[in-house]
Design an enzyme around this catalytic site. Structure first.
Site, PDB file in Angstrom:
ATOM      1  N   LYS B  84       0.813  -1.221   0.000  1.00 30.90           N
ATOM      2  CA  LYS B  84       0.000   0.000   0.000  1.00 30.90           C
ATOM      3  C   LYS B  84       0.849   1.276   0.000  1.00 30.90           C
ATOM      4  CE  LYS B  84      -4.239  -1.746   0.273  1.00 30.90           C
ATOM      5  NZ  LYS B  84      -5.219  -1.542  -0.823  1.00 30.90           N
ATOM      6  N   GLU B 106      -9.973   6.005   2.520  1.00 32.90           N
ATOM      7  CA  GLU B 106     -10.822   5.020   3.174  1.00 32.90           C
ATOM      8  C   GLU B 106      -9.956   3.801   3.482  1.00 32.90           C
ATOM      9  OE1 GLU B 106      -9.813   3.019  -0.060  1.00 32.90           O
ATOM     10  OE2 GLU B 106     -10.633   5.021  -0.319  1.00 32.90           O
ATOM     11  N   SER B 373       1.859  -9.574  -0.770  1.00 34.95           N
ATOM     12  CA  SER B 373       1.488  -8.157  -0.701  1.00 34.95           C
ATOM     13  C   SER B 373       1.625  -7.541   0.683  1.00 34.95           C
ATOM     14  CB  SER B 373       0.053  -7.977  -1.201  1.00 34.95           C
ATOM     15  OG  SER B 373      -0.824  -8.791  -0.453  1.00 34.95           O
TER      16      SER B 373
END
Lengths: 255, 397
Positions: B84, B106, B373
């Site tokens: 991210k 969000e 990830s």
């Protein structure tokens, strides 16, 4: 290009020296039976056009009052099919023109060709689809207009003149000017730049201008003078229905 | 292809009031992002703040057992623990260049929220994070992290009180605050230009992986496998390999509990076409077009839609999308942890599980890259809840 019934209706009210009244109520709110009672009360109470909401699970352009009412209607079992069938059964009984206001996805799943056909049969004169801006609306607009229905544009404080003119080239019915940079919901005052937005809309469009979002009292409209032709109220009406169980008294304020 | 579309998917299905900020962002994507100045600053941040390149790790134990080579692209080793941060730093830098003082975002599991709060702090921006009330309750650790980083957390009480409702609320807030706030969209979904913008910032994952596997093996991999919620880690891993037709691209959706009729998070496999959050894509919905709740043991996959580029890759057949259920993902978590000493996030565990479940379809000696990830530390409570009753085994597990 024929004039939309929606345009004619607002012009008629203006000719009588008043603003056209456009209440908004979510279909199936507060439940499947009372909804029809309220719709009839709005009609009898002097509404020129009634915007009937098609509830959606994710109404991301609406404020808390409309969202809560929409979710309540969904929980009561409302669907687009139910709404269109109910309107069709009552076709010709309303004095007011009817507009369906809803998010694109339920309309898409219903199928646009069928939607246009069934809505026309149900006496619907137009649609407002908040998540269908100009850049995406061409195929859908064509289908609706093919059945004589208008796709009403929404513009706001941040819509420039050029873009308003682009809407004006294709739009029918009336122009929905959003009074605030925000979601639906009653407010105490309006931003200063609203006057400029209304002036741009008047310059760009040949259609009547309806002001919506944040309106709850007739006194709020005095400052706008002739810059608007119609007024839309939703959240304040929903709140009133919740508090009193009746739409009639709310309409009486505006008559 | 129509601008902002991937085949039939994508677009800008938003309120008219959001068109101006989306146009502004589109312009920024076309002019600021490609500029040498921006790229140099972004690369330096990825190197010195995130810790890139992330390694491509060979898994000796599992590879021996499987009969082919399993490689992990280690996004779990990034600062804040997942892929991210690539996107949030890119968007934070863009926010600066656009002259805005604040970001909103969000978050579901909290990883995007933590990464956005971190990027905002690193670049001296204000940050507000919308998070479903259910997620606030089940991800309290990440909520605390965001608060420590100075972000304002807004618990969203509407709807299912999860990620999709947090996105609705963030879109509403953005309408009102568009002049001062950039919406740092957390995944490669939403209205154009977000799917392209987020892919731009995540494509570093696949570029590095492609170079690394060529360096280590001298050839392109047999397959690249990544989990798909909104799909940002997967599109990042896939993008550099899309032109390499010999490379199989495998996205892995969450099948939830896997029982018929139960909620899942697999719109490509179990959904249908529709419009949500500004995009035409594949969605979990009922016949009336109402959005269905989603479910996955991995909160980061718990979303009823998917990025439009994945819908296109699925539609065109360039990528294959499989499903893995909660139990298979939990089992894969344990397998990787015990075999290699690497604890994957439950999201990434879905990608690992697909490889384990489909081992017979992969040729002996092949090279398979799994995009890891994120790391599993954040999931300890959930892991213990599900696997806590299991006896603790020794080294060989």
């Amino acid at each position: 290009m024929t004039t939309s019934k929606l345009t004619e209706r607002i012009r008629k009210a203006n000719a009588a020296g008043r603003k056209a009244l456009i209440p908004f109520i979510p279909g199936g709110f507060p439940d499947l039976e009372q909804f029809w009672t309220h719709l009839e009360a709005l009609d009898a109470g002097g509404a020129d056009i009634i915007e009937v909401g098609v509830p959606f699970s994710d109404p991301c352009a609406d404020g808390p009052v409309v969202e809560k009412a929409s979710i309540q209607a969904l929980e009561a079992g409302v669907s687009l099919k139910w709404l269109l069938n109910g309107l069709k059964a009552r076709a010709g009984r309303f004095q007011a023109e009817l507009v369906l206001m809803g998010y694109l996805n339920p309309f898409l799943q219903y199928g646009f060709e069928k939607l246009a056909e069934d809505a026309a049969a149900a006496g619907v004169s137009g649609f407002i689809i908040p998540d269908l801006p100009l850049d995406e609306d061409a195929p859908y607009r064509a289908v609706l207009q093919g059945k004589g229905m208008a796709l009403v544009p929404l513009v706001g404080l941040n819509t420039d003149l050029e873009r308003m003119k682009a809407y004006a080239a294709v739009a029918k019915g009336y122009v929905y000017v959003v009074s605030v940079l925000g979601t639906t919901g009653a407010r105490e005052s309006f931003p200063a730049e609203l006057a400029d937005a209304l002036a741009r809309a008047r310059e760009a469009f040949d259609l009547p201008i309806a002001l919506g979002f944040g309106i709850k009292e007739p006194a709020q409209l005095e400052v706008f003078g002739d810059s608007i032709d119609a007024v839309i109220f939703g959240s304040a009406l929903i709140t009133h229905i919740r508090e009193t169980g009746s739409a009639k008294a709310f309409m009486a304020r505006w008559a | 292809m129509k601008k902002g579309y991937f085949g039939d998917f994508g677009g800008q299905f938003v309120a008219e009031l959001l068109i101006p900020p989306l146009r502004e962002l589109e312009h920024a994507l076309e002019t600021i992002v490609p500029s040498p100045e921006f790229q140099a600053e972004f690369s330096a941040l990825l190197r010195d703040y995130v810790g890139r390149k992330s390694p491509l790790t060979h898994c000796p134990t599992l590879s021996k057992e499987l009969g082919f080579n399993l490689w992990l692209k280690r996004e779990d080793l990034n600062h804040t623990g997942s892929h991210k941060i690539n996107n949030t730093l890119g968007q934070a830098l863009l926010t600066k260049y656009m002259g805005k003082p604040a970001m909103l975002t969000e978050t579901g599991a909290g990883m995007n929220g933590v990464a956005t709060a971190t990027a905002a702090r690193a670049l001296d921006l204000d940050c507000i994070v919308f998070m479903g009330a259910t997620d606030v309750a089940r991800q309290s650790h990440n909520v605390r992290r965001m608060q420590l980083l100075g972000a304002e957390i807004v618990p969203v009480q509407n709807g299912t009180k999860t990620l999709k409702d947090a996105i609705n609320e963030a879109l509403r807030y953005w309408i009102a605050e568009q002049r001062t706030h950039h919406y740092c969209f957390g995944t490669a979904a939403g209205p154009h230009p977000f799917p392209t913008l987020v892919r731009e910032f995540q494509s570093v994952v696949g570029r590095e992986a492609r170079e690394q596997i060529l360096e280590k093996t001298g050839e392109l991999p047999y397959a690249v496998v990544a989990c798909v919620g909104g799909g940002s880690n997967a599109i990042g891993a896939f993008h550099a390999f899309v032109p390499d037709e010999s490379v199989r691209l495998v996205g892995v959706e969450a099948a939830g509990t896997g029982e018929p009729g139960c909620y899942n998070s697999a719109p490509l496999n179990l959904g249908s076409r529709g419009v949500l959050h500004g995009q035409m894509t594949m969605l979990l919905q009922d016949e009336d077009g109402q959005i269905l709740p989603s479910h996955s043991v991995a909160a980061g996959l718990d979303y009823p839609g998917v990025g439009p580029e994945h819908a296109h890759l699925h539609d065109s057949g360039r990528a294959h999308y499989g499903t893995v259920n909660d139990a298979q993902a939990l089992k894969a978590f344990m397998t990787l942890t015990r075999s290699e000493g690497i604890m994957p996030a439950l999201e990434s565990s879905h990608a690992v599980a697909w490889v384990l479940e489909n081992r017979d379809r992969i040729p002996k000696g092949a090279n398979v890259i799994v995009n890891l990830s994120g790391r599993g530390d954040k999931d300890m409570d959930i892991i213990e809840e599900h696997l806590g009753a299991q006896p603790v085994h020794g080294r060989k597990g």
